[in-house]
Design a protein around this motif. Structure first.
Motif, PDB file in Angstrom:
ATOM      1  N   ARG A 265      14.813  10.503 -23.982  1.00  0.00           N
ATOM      2  CA  ARG A 265      14.735  10.874 -25.396  1.00  0.00           C
ATOM      3  C   ARG A 265      13.326  10.539 -25.887  1.00  0.00           C
ATOM      4  NH1 ARG A 265      18.487   5.894 -27.744  1.00  0.00           N
ATOM      5  NH2 ARG A 265      16.994   4.220 -27.330  1.00  0.00           N
ATOM      6  N   ILE A 266      12.982  11.050 -27.044  1.00  0.00           N
ATOM      7  CA  ILE A 266      11.701  10.705 -27.654  1.00  0.00           C
ATOM      8  C   ILE A 266      11.752   9.260 -28.119  1.00  0.00           C
ATOM      9  CG2 ILE A 266      10.158  11.147 -29.594  1.00  0.00           C
ATOM     10  CD1 ILE A 266      10.936  14.095 -29.412  1.00  0.00           C
ATOM     11  N   ALA A 267      10.775   8.463 -27.674  1.00  0.00           N
ATOM     12  CA  ALA A 267      10.722   7.049 -28.050  1.00  0.00           C
ATOM     13  C   ALA A 267       9.721   6.809 -29.180  1.00  0.00           C
ATOM     14  CB  ALA A 267      10.350   6.194 -26.841  1.00  0.00           C
ATOM     15  N   VAL A 268       8.577   7.489 -29.124  1.00  0.00           N
ATOM     16  CA  VAL A 268       7.516   7.277 -30.106  1.00  0.00           C
ATOM     17  C   VAL A 268       7.074   8.630 -30.650  1.00  0.00           C
ATOM     18  CG1 VAL A 268       5.229   6.275 -30.517  1.00  0.00           C
ATOM     19  CG2 VAL A 268       6.732   5.268 -28.772  1.00  0.00           C
ATOM     20  N   GLU A 269       7.053   8.768 -31.962  1.00  0.00           N
ATOM     21  CA  GLU A 269       6.621  10.018 -32.597  1.00  0.00           C
ATOM     22  C   GLU A 269       6.214   9.735 -34.032  1.00  0.00           C
ATOM     23  OE1 GLU A 269       9.792  12.904 -33.170  1.00  0.00           O
ATOM     24  OE2 GLU A 269      11.272  11.315 -33.396  1.00  0.00           O
TER      25      GLU A 269
ATOM     26  N   VAL B  83       8.016   9.956 -24.472  1.00  0.00           N
ATOM     27  CA  VAL B  83       9.442   9.980 -24.129  1.00  0.00           C
ATOM     28  C   VAL B  83       9.724   8.868 -23.125  1.00  0.00           C
ATOM     29  CG1 VAL B  83       9.619  12.453 -24.599  1.00  0.00           C
ATOM     30  CG2 VAL B  83       9.153  11.672 -22.261  1.00  0.00           C
ATOM     31  N   GLY B  84      10.964   8.425 -23.115  1.00  0.00           N
ATOM     32  CA  GLY B  84      11.342   7.367 -22.190  1.00  0.00           C
ATOM     33  C   GLY B  84      12.836   7.340 -21.965  1.00  0.00           C
ATOM     34  N   PRO B  85      13.305   6.525 -21.012  1.00  0.00           N
ATOM     35  CA  PRO B  85      14.732   6.441 -20.717  1.00  0.00           C
ATOM     36  C   PRO B  85      15.480   5.786 -21.870  1.00  0.00           C
ATOM     37  CG  PRO B  85      13.506   4.775 -19.481  1.00  0.00           C
ATOM     38  CD  PRO B  85      12.486   5.633 -20.145  1.00  0.00           C
ATOM     39  N   SER B  86      16.755   6.111 -21.961  1.00  0.00           N
ATOM     40  CA  SER B  86      17.549   5.620 -23.096  1.00  0.00           C
ATOM     41  C   SER B  86      17.691   4.104 -23.098  1.00  0.00           C
ATOM     42  CB  SER B  86      18.938   6.274 -23.100  1.00  0.00           C
ATOM     43  OG  SER B  86      19.610   6.020 -21.884  1.00  0.00           O
ATOM     44  N   ASP B  87      17.552   3.440 -21.927  1.00  0.00           N
ATOM     45  CA  ASP B  87      17.650   1.971 -21.925  1.00  0.00           C
ATOM     46  C   ASP B  87      16.367   1.308 -22.437  1.00  0.00           C
ATOM     47  OD1 ASP B  87      15.979   2.423 -19.783  1.00  0.00           O
ATOM     48  OD2 ASP B  87      17.175   1.339 -18.314  1.00  0.00           O
ATOM     49  N   ASP B  88      15.289   2.101 -22.604  1.00  0.00           N
ATOM     50  CA  ASP B  88      14.082   1.683 -23.308  1.00  0.00           C
ATOM     51  C   ASP B  88      13.574   0.307 -22.837  1.00  0.00           C
ATOM     52  OD1 ASP B  88      12.026   1.830 -25.213  1.00  0.00           O
ATOM     53  OD2 ASP B  88      13.262   0.925 -26.785  1.00  0.00           O
ATOM     54  N   PRO B  89      13.119   0.203 -21.568  1.00  0.00           N
ATOM     55  CA  PRO B  89      12.760  -1.102 -21.015  1.00  0.00           C
ATOM     56  C   PRO B  89      11.676  -1.859 -21.791  1.00  0.00           C
ATOM     57  CG  PRO B  89      11.999   0.694 -19.602  1.00  0.00           C
ATOM     58  CD  PRO B  89      12.937   1.291 -20.584  1.00  0.00           C
ATOM     59  N   ALA B  90      10.769  -1.136 -22.479  1.00  0.00           N
ATOM     60  CA  ALA B  90       9.708  -1.811 -23.227  1.00  0.00           C
ATOM     61  C   ALA B  90      10.089  -2.077 -24.679  1.00  0.00           C
ATOM     62  CB  ALA B  90       8.426  -0.979 -23.183  1.00  0.00           C
ATOM     63  N   GLY B  91      11.220  -1.527 -25.113  1.00  0.00           N
ATOM     64  CA  GLY B  91      11.659  -1.759 -26.489  1.00  0.00           C
ATOM     65  C   GLY B  91      10.791  -1.091 -27.544  1.00  0.00           C
ATOM     66  N   VAL B  92      10.344   0.139 -27.262  1.00  0.00           N
ATOM     67  CA  VAL B  92       9.462   0.830 -28.209  1.00  0.00           C
ATOM     68  C   VAL B  92      10.165   1.964 -28.948  1.00  0.00           C
ATOM     69  CG1 VAL B  92       7.355   0.262 -26.958  1.00  0.00           C
ATOM     70  CG2 VAL B  92       8.582   2.380 -26.389  1.00  0.00           C
ATOM     71  N   ALA B  93      11.405   2.250 -28.635  1.00  0.00           N
ATOM     72  CA  ALA B  93      12.106   3.392 -29.237  1.00  0.00           C
ATOM     73  C   ALA B  93      12.142   3.266 -30.752  1.00  0.00           C
ATOM     74  CB  ALA B  93      13.522   3.500 -28.690  1.00  0.00           C
TER      75      ALA B  93
END
Length: 264
Positions: free
Chosen positions: A197-201, A98-108
């Motif tokens: 939100r969930i970024a990687v699944e 999970v990660g923040p919605s702005d997704d700093p690493a761009g992995v969403a």
């Protein structure tokens, strides 16, 4: 004449101690299934909820009757070393990042966890790890190794080790804007999601199997083997498996029973 108390002695109380994980506790699963089991059998289950690594250490020391955790290689070693009688699959779910919605690493949106971890490390994006030798932490370390990265070399920089349970690590991670690897059940139950939100699944390597083991009474004679085995038998029975499947939060099933499909 001796006075005999009407209260049962502590040693004779009908209860067992289960060494388990924070995910089974934090998700609310035990609050759902244990009253069903106690009503049927009269056996109280007292749960010690710690990381899987600590739960196994506690069981090795005889501090419990049943081990219910999620790190299969470590569970199998526990049995092979003579501390457990046998191991059975109980249920599964999966891990997510999970990660923040702005997704700093761009992995969403990624379903490739190895690539996502490499991207997070390259970006030096904050990542909060339990760092506690729990089942989740063991799985996370395995994934970092598969990615060819030793994040502990950056401990205290972009990689933060909390040494805490899953709920506390999620609170810490969301507070600092860090990515966090968590089991899905704890995430669904987590009440402080904010803009996370969930970024990687969806990667098959994120599969998360839970197993149950009776602590070996030959290693620790005080183990309540009959009561402990009753609990295990119930978990693996249709009634126990149905109780696990019936537990939902916001309409979402948290654990998926799969007993008798992989015993060792």
């Amino acid at each position: 004449m001796a006075i005999v108390s009407g209260q049962p002695s502590f040693a004779n109380e009908k209860f067992i101690v289960v060494q388990s994980t924070t995910s089974t506790q934090n998700s609310g699963l035990f609050d759902h299934i244990l009253p069903i089991f106690q009503k049927k059998t009269g056996i109280e289950v007292r749960v010690v909820a710690v990381g899987t690594g600590q739960a196994i250490k506690n069981a090795v020391n005889g501090d419990g009757d049943v081990l219910f955790v999620h790190a299969k290689p470590a569970e199998e070693k526990f049995v092979a070393d003579g501390f457990g009688v046998s191991r059975a699959d109980v249920m599964y779910n999966d891990f997510v990042i999970v990660g923040p919605s702005d997704d700093p690493a761009g992995v969403a949106g990624s379903s490739d966890v190895t690539a996502a971890l490499k991207t997070i490390a390259d970006a030096k994006a904050l990542f909060a790890s339990r760092g506690d030798d729990s089942g989740t932490h063991k799985a996370e370390r395995r994934l970092w190794k598969a990615a060819g990265i030793d994040p502990t070399a950056s401990s205290g920089d972009w990689y933060r080790e909390t040494g805490s349970g899953m709920g506390a690590t999620l609170n810490t991670g969301t507070g600092m804007g860090a990515y966090v690897m968590t089991d899905r059940a704890t995430w669904i139950s987590f009440g402080n999601k904010g803009d996370y939100r969930i970024a990687v699944e969806g990667d098959p390597v994120l599969f998360n199997q839970y197993g149950v083991i009776l602590v070996n009474p030959e290693a620790h004679p005080h183990v309540k083997a009959l009561l402990g085995q009753q609990f295990i038998d119930w978990l693996l029975s249709k009634e126990g498996q149905d109780a696990i499947a019936d537990y939902k939060v916001d309409g979402q099933q948290l654990f998926f029973p799969n007993a008798n499909k992989g015993q060792s």
